[in-house]
Design a protein around this motif. Structure first.
Motif, short mmCIF file in Angstrom:
data_model
loop_
_atom_site.label_atom_id
_atom_site.label_comp_id
_atom_site.label_asym_id
_atom_site.label_seq_id
_atom_site.Cartn_x
_atom_site.Cartn_y
_atom_site.Cartn_z
N GLY A 59 38.18 70.69 36.69
CA GLY A 59 37.54 70.33 35.43
C GLY A 59 37.21 68.84 35.35
N LEU A 60 38.11 68.01 35.88
CA LEU A 60 37.88 66.57 35.88
C LEU A 60 36.66 66.21 36.73
CD1 LEU A 60 38.89 63.65 35.23
CD2 LEU A 60 40.23 63.79 37.35
N LEU A 61 36.57 66.79 37.94
CA LEU A 61 35.47 66.46 38.85
C LEU A 61 34.14 67.04 38.38
CD1 LEU A 61 37.22 67.02 42.31
CD2 LEU A 61 36.71 64.84 41.21
N GLY A 62 34.15 68.33 38.04
CA GLY A 62 32.89 69.01 37.74
C GLY A 62 32.38 68.84 36.33
N MET A 63 33.27 68.71 35.36
CA MET A 63 32.86 68.65 33.97
C MET A 63 33.02 67.25 33.36
SD MET A 63 33.63 71.74 34.97
CE MET A 63 32.69 73.25 35.03
N THR A 64 34.21 66.68 33.47
CA THR A 64 34.45 65.38 32.83
C THR A 64 33.62 64.28 33.48
OG1 THR A 64 36.72 66.08 32.36
CG2 THR A 64 36.23 63.74 32.14
N LEU A 65 33.59 64.22 34.82
CA LEU A 65 33.00 63.08 35.52
C LEU A 65 31.56 63.28 35.98
CD1 LEU A 65 36.03 61.96 37.73
CD2 LEU A 65 35.20 60.93 35.61
N PHE A 66 31.25 64.42 36.61
CA PHE A 66 29.99 64.57 37.33
C PHE A 66 28.76 64.20 36.50
CE2 PHE A 66 26.65 67.81 38.71
CZ PHE A 66 26.07 66.94 39.62
N ASN A 67 28.48 64.96 35.45
CA ASN A 67 27.27 64.70 34.67
C ASN A 67 27.38 63.43 33.83
OD1 ASN A 67 25.24 67.05 34.97
ND2 ASN A 67 27.23 68.05 34.86
N THR A 68 28.60 63.06 33.42
CA THR A 68 28.77 61.81 32.68
C THR A 68 28.32 60.64 33.54
OG1 THR A 68 30.69 62.79 31.57
CG2 THR A 68 30.41 60.40 31.39
N LEU A 69 28.70 60.65 34.81
CA LEU A 69 28.31 59.57 35.73
C LEU A 69 26.80 59.56 35.96
CD1 LEU A 69 31.20 59.87 38.36
CD2 LEU A 69 30.88 58.07 36.66
N ILE A 70 26.18 60.75 36.01
CA ILE A 70 24.72 60.82 36.17
C ILE A 70 24.03 60.20 34.97
CG2 ILE A 70 22.72 62.36 36.25
CD1 ILE A 70 24.28 64.23 38.00
N TRP A 142 27.03 54.31 40.38
CA TRP A 142 27.46 55.40 39.51
C TRP A 142 26.98 56.74 40.05
CZ3 TRP A 142 31.19 54.49 36.29
CH2 TRP A 142 31.32 53.27 35.65
N MET A 143 25.74 56.77 40.56
CA MET A 143 25.18 58.02 41.07
C MET A 143 25.90 58.46 42.35
SD MET A 143 23.03 60.32 40.31
CE MET A 143 22.28 61.76 41.08
N ILE A 144 26.25 57.51 43.20
CA ILE A 144 27.02 57.84 44.41
C ILE A 144 28.37 58.43 44.02
CG2 ILE A 144 28.22 56.84 46.40
CD1 ILE A 144 25.89 54.82 46.58
N ALA A 145 29.00 57.84 43.01
CA ALA A 145 30.28 58.38 42.52
C ALA A 145 30.10 59.79 41.98
CB ALA A 145 30.85 57.47 41.44
N ALA A 146 28.97 60.03 41.28
CA ALA A 146 28.69 61.37 40.75
C ALA A 146 28.56 62.38 41.88
CB ALA A 146 27.42 61.34 39.91
N MET A 147 27.86 62.03 42.94
CA MET A 147 27.67 62.95 44.06
C MET A 147 29.00 63.25 44.76
SD MET A 147 24.58 63.93 44.06
CE MET A 147 24.80 63.88 42.28
N CYS A 148 29.88 62.24 44.83
CA CYS A 148 31.20 62.47 45.44
C CYS A 148 32.03 63.44 44.60
CB CYS A 148 31.94 61.14 45.60
SG CYS A 148 31.26 60.06 46.88
N THR A 149 31.97 63.29 43.27
CA THR A 149 32.73 64.20 42.41
C THR A 149 32.19 65.62 42.52
OG1 THR A 149 31.35 63.74 40.47
CG2 THR A 149 33.29 62.36 40.78
N PHE A 150 30.85 65.77 42.61
CA PHE A 150 30.27 67.10 42.70
C PHE A 150 30.62 67.76 44.04
CE2 PHE A 150 26.60 69.96 43.62
CZ PHE A 150 26.84 70.87 42.61
N ALA A 151 30.61 66.96 45.11
CA ALA A 151 30.97 67.50 46.42
C ALA A 151 32.43 67.96 46.43
CB ALA A 151 30.74 66.43 47.49
#
Length: 277
Positions: A59-70, A142-151
């Motif tokens: 939940g932290l990686l896919g919901m809390t962080l991913f789109n927020t970082l985008i 920020w976008m690189i961080a988002a891609m890492c969380t999604f991966a």
């Protein structure tokens, strides 16, 4: 469904603070999932409690962080840079999956690279000058961080507890992610204030909450469960093709022959990577 999210998220960047966009997106998604998952959440509460640590991380990686970082990245960098960095997502997914024990065939790697070339060429309009002339900003980090969380999120889906149905699992991860996003939402409201609701931004939030969150993440989770994170990840390359189709249908924006050629490379790469022999 995700392609529409990228278009709408960019349009909302000047109207709604990024953290609030992410919070309301997942709040709407949870409401959309409730009729299908509420009973299951109660029935499988013991299993959810037993796997609470895993669900919290997902939940932290896919919901809390991913789109927020985008959404944060979109405030300080260009759409071109966002698209180029997003193109690296399937590669990161493959790396994370390989670390987790998923095998990568040569055919799959070849297809992935072919699709990646097609995406980069499409975004750069076939011009090396465009690529060399890109200005990189803080938003790119920020976008690189988002891609890492999604991966990381995608790779972890392979370990989903089998005793928890897919829609219940998604609702649980959304609920956990939303709870972790709540403190940031309260800080954003206190510092930046709320947004002025209009028919346009409410419709946009409804779309990204229902289509790009509840529906899209459900089918993505099922895809990873059925065919693995790497094979599913390659299909992520089709987003620019879908965006071009949406642009043509919505605003009549035609594609050039060069763009069609790039789309052909992307589709060929996805097909090659999905082949079993």
């Amino acid at each position: 469904m995700w392609s529409g999210n990228f278009v709408i998220a960019r349009a909302l960047s000047d109207e709604i603070p990024p953290i609030q966009t992410a919070f309301w997106r997942w709040a709407i998604a949870l409401l959309a999932l409730a009729p299908f998952a509420a009973r299951g959440l109660w029935q499988h509460r013991s299993a959810i409690r037993a796997h609470a640590g895993y669900i919290t991380v997902v939940g932290l990686l896919g919901m809390t962080l991913f789109n927020t970082l985008i959404y944060i990245a979109g405030q300080t960098t260009s759409a071109t840079n966002l698209a180029l960095i997003a193109a690296a997502s399937p590669v990161l997914i493959a790396v994370f999956a390989a670390v987790g024990g998923e095998r990568l065939s040569r055919l799959r790697v070849a297809g992935m690279l072919l699709a990646l070339v097609g995406v980069v060429a499409l975004v750069a309009k076939g011009s090396v000058t465009v690529l060399l002339g890109l200005d990189f900003a803080v938003g790119d980090l920020w976008m690189i961080a988002a891609m890492c969380t999604f991966a990381g999120y995608s790779a972890l889906l392979k370990r989903k507890p089998k005793e928890i149905p897919a829609v219940v699992f998604l609702a649980a991860t959304v609920l956990f992610g939303l709870v972790m996003l709540l403190p940031a939402q309260l800080v954003s409201l206190a510092v930046e204030g709320g947004f002025s609701p209009t028919g346009g931004n409410l419709s946009a939030l409804a779309y990204i909450g229902i289509a790009s969150s509840a529906l899209a993440f459900f089918v993505w989770n099922k895809a990873v469960e059925l065919i693995g994170a790497t094979r599913a990840g390659v299909v992520y390359y089709l987003q620019p093709v879908c965006v071009a189709g949406l642009a043509y249908l919505a605003i009549g924006e035609a594609s050039t022959l060069a763009q069609f050629a790039c789309m052909g490379l992307i589709i060929a790469g996805v097909v090659l990577s999905s082949s079993r022999r």
